[in-house]
Structure formats: C-alpha cells, structure tokens
Design a protein around this motif. Structure first.
Motif, PDB file in Angstrom:
ATOM      1  N   TRP A 132       5.467  52.977 -18.087  1.00  0.00           N
ATOM      2  CA  TRP A 132       4.005  52.482 -17.212  1.00  0.00           C
ATOM      3  C   TRP A 132       4.368  52.363 -15.866  1.00  0.00           C
ATOM      4  O   TRP A 132       3.589  52.801 -15.247  1.00  0.00           O
ATOM      5  CB  TRP A 132       3.498  51.200 -17.825  1.00  0.00           C
ATOM      6  CG  TRP A 132       4.421  49.894 -17.424  1.00  0.00           C
ATOM      7  CD1 TRP A 132       5.428  49.448 -18.362  1.00  0.00           C
ATOM      8  CD2 TRP A 132       4.571  49.132 -16.616  1.00  0.00           C
ATOM      9  NE1 TRP A 132       5.960  48.430 -17.843  1.00  0.00           N
ATOM     10  CE2 TRP A 132       5.595  48.213 -16.745  1.00  0.00           C
ATOM     11  CE3 TRP A 132       3.789  49.240 -15.228  1.00  0.00           C
ATOM     12  CZ2 TRP A 132       6.020  47.095 -15.699  1.00  0.00           C
ATOM     13  CZ3 TRP A 132       4.383  48.034 -14.350  1.00  0.00           C
ATOM     14  CH2 TRP A 132       5.259  47.100 -14.365  1.00  0.00           C
ATOM     15  N   LYS A 133       5.475  51.848 -15.407  1.00  0.00           N
ATOM     16  CA  LYS A 133       5.918  51.939 -14.156  1.00  0.00           C
ATOM     17  C   LYS A 133       6.117  53.248 -13.542  1.00  0.00           C
ATOM     18  O   LYS A 133       5.722  53.461 -12.134  1.00  0.00           O
ATOM     19  CB  LYS A 133       7.154  50.881 -13.951  1.00  0.00           C
ATOM     20  CG  LYS A 133       7.481  50.478 -12.402  1.00  0.00           C
ATOM     21  CD  LYS A 133       8.493  49.530 -12.357  1.00  0.00           C
ATOM     22  CE  LYS A 133       8.706  48.880 -10.875  1.00  0.00           C
ATOM     23  NZ  LYS A 133       9.806  47.989 -10.950  1.00  0.00           N
ATOM     24  N   SER A 134       6.936  53.921 -14.369  1.00  0.00           N
ATOM     25  CA  SER A 134       7.102  55.185 -13.439  1.00  0.00           C
ATOM     26  C   SER A 134       5.816  56.011 -13.343  1.00  0.00           C
ATOM     27  O   SER A 134       5.455  56.745 -12.514  1.00  0.00           O
ATOM     28  CB  SER A 134       8.019  56.252 -14.590  1.00  0.00           C
ATOM     29  OG  SER A 134       9.242  55.659 -14.577  1.00  0.00           O
ATOM     30  N   SER A 135       4.900  55.885 -14.210  1.00  0.00           N
ATOM     31  CA  SER A 135       3.401  56.242 -14.219  1.00  0.00           C
ATOM     32  C   SER A 135       2.881  55.855 -13.090  1.00  0.00           C
ATOM     33  O   SER A 135       2.011  56.585 -12.170  1.00  0.00           O
ATOM     34  CB  SER A 135       2.623  56.096 -15.359  1.00  0.00           C
ATOM     35  OG  SER A 135       1.320  56.722 -15.456  1.00  0.00           O
ATOM     36  N   ALA A 136       2.694  54.541 -12.985  1.00  0.00           N
ATOM     37  CA  ALA A 136       2.159  53.997 -11.634  1.00  0.00           C
ATOM     38  C   ALA A 136       3.076  54.298 -10.264  1.00  0.00           C
ATOM     39  O   ALA A 136       2.165  54.554  -9.310  1.00  0.00           O
ATOM     40  CB  ALA A 136       2.258  52.549 -11.786  1.00  0.00           C
ATOM     41  N   ALA A 137       4.207  54.720 -10.471  1.00  0.00           N
ATOM     42  CA  ALA A 137       4.954  55.069  -9.124  1.00  0.00           C
ATOM     43  C   ALA A 137       4.345  56.588  -8.804  1.00  0.00           C
ATOM     44  O   ALA A 137       4.022  57.121  -7.669  1.00  0.00           O
ATOM     45  CB  ALA A 137       6.272  55.254  -9.486  1.00  0.00           C
ATOM     46  N   LEU A 138       4.129  57.384  -9.678  1.00  0.00           N
ATOM     47  CA  LEU A 138       3.683  58.697  -9.375  1.00  0.00           C
ATOM     48  C   LEU A 138       2.214  58.693  -8.883  1.00  0.00           C
ATOM     49  O   LEU A 138       1.813  59.651  -8.478  1.00  0.00           O
ATOM     50  CB  LEU A 138       3.976  59.558 -10.897  1.00  0.00           C
ATOM     51  CG  LEU A 138       5.305  60.045 -11.068  1.00  0.00           C
ATOM     52  CD1 LEU A 138       5.378  60.788 -12.350  1.00  0.00           C
ATOM     53  CD2 LEU A 138       6.018  60.813 -10.017  1.00  0.00           C
ATOM     54  N   ARG A 139       1.506  57.624  -9.319  1.00  0.00           N
ATOM     55  CA  ARG A 139       0.061  57.618  -8.703  1.00  0.00           C
ATOM     56  C   ARG A 139       0.064  57.005  -7.410  1.00  0.00           C
ATOM     57  O   ARG A 139      -0.916  56.913  -6.891  1.00  0.00           O
ATOM     58  CB  ARG A 139      -0.628  56.643 -10.024  1.00  0.00           C
ATOM     59  CG  ARG A 139      -1.070  57.445 -11.205  1.00  0.00           C
ATOM     60  CD  ARG A 139      -2.078  56.456 -12.050  1.00  0.00           C
ATOM     61  NE  ARG A 139      -2.069  55.162 -11.716  1.00  0.00           N
ATOM     62  CZ  ARG A 139      -1.146  54.244 -12.495  1.00  0.00           C
ATOM     63  NH1 ARG A 139      -0.605  54.885 -13.831  1.00  0.00           N
ATOM     64  NH2 ARG A 139      -1.356  53.062 -12.678  1.00  0.00           N
ATOM     65  N   ASP A 168      15.651  56.079 -13.463  1.00  0.00           N
ATOM     66  CA  ASP A 168      15.638  56.618 -14.501  1.00  0.00           C
ATOM     67  C   ASP A 168      15.231  55.469 -15.488  1.00  0.00           C
ATOM     68  O   ASP A 168      14.594  55.599 -16.567  1.00  0.00           O
ATOM     69  CB  ASP A 168      16.946  57.253 -15.146  1.00  0.00           C
ATOM     70  CG  ASP A 168      16.975  58.717 -14.401  1.00  0.00           C
ATOM     71  OD1 ASP A 168      16.053  59.285 -14.390  1.00  0.00           O
ATOM     72  OD2 ASP A 168      18.040  59.097 -14.361  1.00  0.00           O
ATOM     73  N   GLY A 169      15.851  54.253 -15.246  1.00  0.00           N
ATOM     74  CA  GLY A 169      15.685  52.946 -16.289  1.00  0.00           C
ATOM     75  C   GLY A 169      14.114  52.544 -16.260  1.00  0.00           C
ATOM     76  O   GLY A 169      14.162  51.435 -17.047  1.00  0.00           O
ATOM     77  N   TRP A 170      13.354  52.999 -15.404  1.00  0.00           N
ATOM     78  CA  TRP A 170      11.943  52.335 -15.377  1.00  0.00           C
ATOM     79  C   TRP A 170      10.932  52.427 -16.799  1.00  0.00           C
ATOM     80  O   TRP A 170      11.330  53.474 -17.494  1.00  0.00           O
ATOM     81  CB  TRP A 170      11.391  52.703 -14.201  1.00  0.00           C
ATOM     82  CG  TRP A 170      11.525  52.173 -12.877  1.00  0.00           C
ATOM     83  CD1 TRP A 170      12.572  51.344 -12.628  1.00  0.00           C
ATOM     84  CD2 TRP A 170      10.837  52.343 -11.660  1.00  0.00           C
ATOM     85  NE1 TRP A 170      12.544  50.753 -11.314  1.00  0.00           N
ATOM     86  CE2 TRP A 170      11.300  51.473 -10.871  1.00  0.00           C
ATOM     87  CE3 TRP A 170       9.652  53.061 -11.334  1.00  0.00           C
ATOM     88  CZ2 TRP A 170      10.949  51.478  -9.507  1.00  0.00           C
ATOM     89  CZ3 TRP A 170       9.204  53.037 -10.056  1.00  0.00           C
ATOM     90  CH2 TRP A 170      10.073  52.087  -9.044  1.00  0.00           C
ATOM     91  N   ALA A 171      10.520  51.533 -16.956  1.00  0.00           N
ATOM     92  CA  ALA A 171       9.353  51.778 -17.908  1.00  0.00           C
ATOM     93  C   ALA A 171       8.594  52.974 -17.897  1.00  0.00           C
ATOM     94  O   ALA A 171       8.199  53.131 -16.773  1.00  0.00           O
ATOM     95  CB  ALA A 171       8.890  50.484 -18.425  1.00  0.00           C
TER      96      ALA A 171
END
Length: 156
Positions: free
Chosen positions: A81-88, A76-79
């Motif tokens: 941009w990082k969450s978006s990169a993770a989902l990609r 939950d605490g990720w920025a």
C-alpha cells in the motif's frame, strides 16, 4: 498553450548531487581543491546527454527556465500500500540526494553545452518523486525578453 522546451534530456539510474570539494595541502604550503570523482563522473554523463540532445544546435544566449525532476526507487521493504501511494505521488522521497546539490550539478554540467553560463537560469523548478526506476529529467525553456522591457528608457 505551453511552450515547447528548447531541449529535454533524460538520464536513467541513480541521481548524484554535487559533492563537496576536497582540499589538499601542497608541498610548498599552498592548497589545491578537487571535485569528487563521483560528482565529476555524473556531471560528465549529464553533459554527454545534453550534447546528444542539443544535436549541434547553438547555445541559448538569453534567460532560461529549467525544470528538473528526480525520480527515486521506493525502498524494497515497504508494504504494498505504501509503495503504491509512493508511485501515485502521495508519499515523496525525503532522502538523498539533496535537491540543492542536484541543481548545482545539473546547472554546472550544462554550462557551455546548452547555455554559456548558468547565470542565464532565472527560473528553476526541481522536484523529487518515487517511480519504478530512478533517473533525472531536465527541460530547458528559452524565455524571451518583453519588447517593452528592452526598449524602456530609465526615468529622468
């Protein structure tokens, strides 16, 4: 052309790897082992989903390939941009569950439901990714023996 899976199953929710067995001393001096409850529960869920997916079909008797995909939630605490990169798929989970323990739990759960025994798994692919919901997907493919391999006589 890619072959169709013999069976596909999907479980939503956190994925559980096989836990270490618990040992206890018996009053007579022996030792007993027990699979952790969390592992037993998860293997039971995988087995139930496999039974539903098999819908009464007979077990596979030959070699199989097993493809497993584990999906995890990004913290939950990720920025953003990082969450978006993770989902990609640009950032991958390096947290529990350990893939070797997931593999063992899944293969054991499918014994007697999809195949007779997990020794039939001759090829395995297992990966972890981030997704919007945690879960497990499993595809099992039948592998046919090549006629030339079956009929080949040993060299004299």
């Amino acid at each position: 052309m890619m072959a169709e899976p013999f069976v596909t199953l999907r479980l939503d929710g956190p994925v559980v790897g096989k836990g270490r067995p618990k040992f206890a001393r018996l009053p007579g001096g022996g030792v007993t082992t027990r699979t952790p409850e969390k592992t037993r529960r998860y293997e039971s869920e995988v087995k139930s989903e496999a039974q539903r997916a098999m819908s009464g079909r007979p077990l596979v008797h030959g070699p199989v390939r097993v493809d497993i995909r584990v999906t995890c939630l990004a913290p939950d605490g990720w920025a953003a941009w990082k969450s978006s990169a993770a989902l990609r798929g640009a950032v991958r989970p390096t947290t529990k569950p350990d893939l070797d323990n997931v593999l063992k739990a899944v293969l054991d759960a499918l014994n007697g439901v999809v195949w007779k025994d997990d020794v039939q798994a001759v090829s395995v692919s297992i990966s972890k990714f981030y997704d919007t919901k945690p879960g497990l997907s499993v595809e099992v493919y039948e592998l046919d023996a090549l006629p030339s391999q079956v009929s080949r006589k040993p060299a004299a």
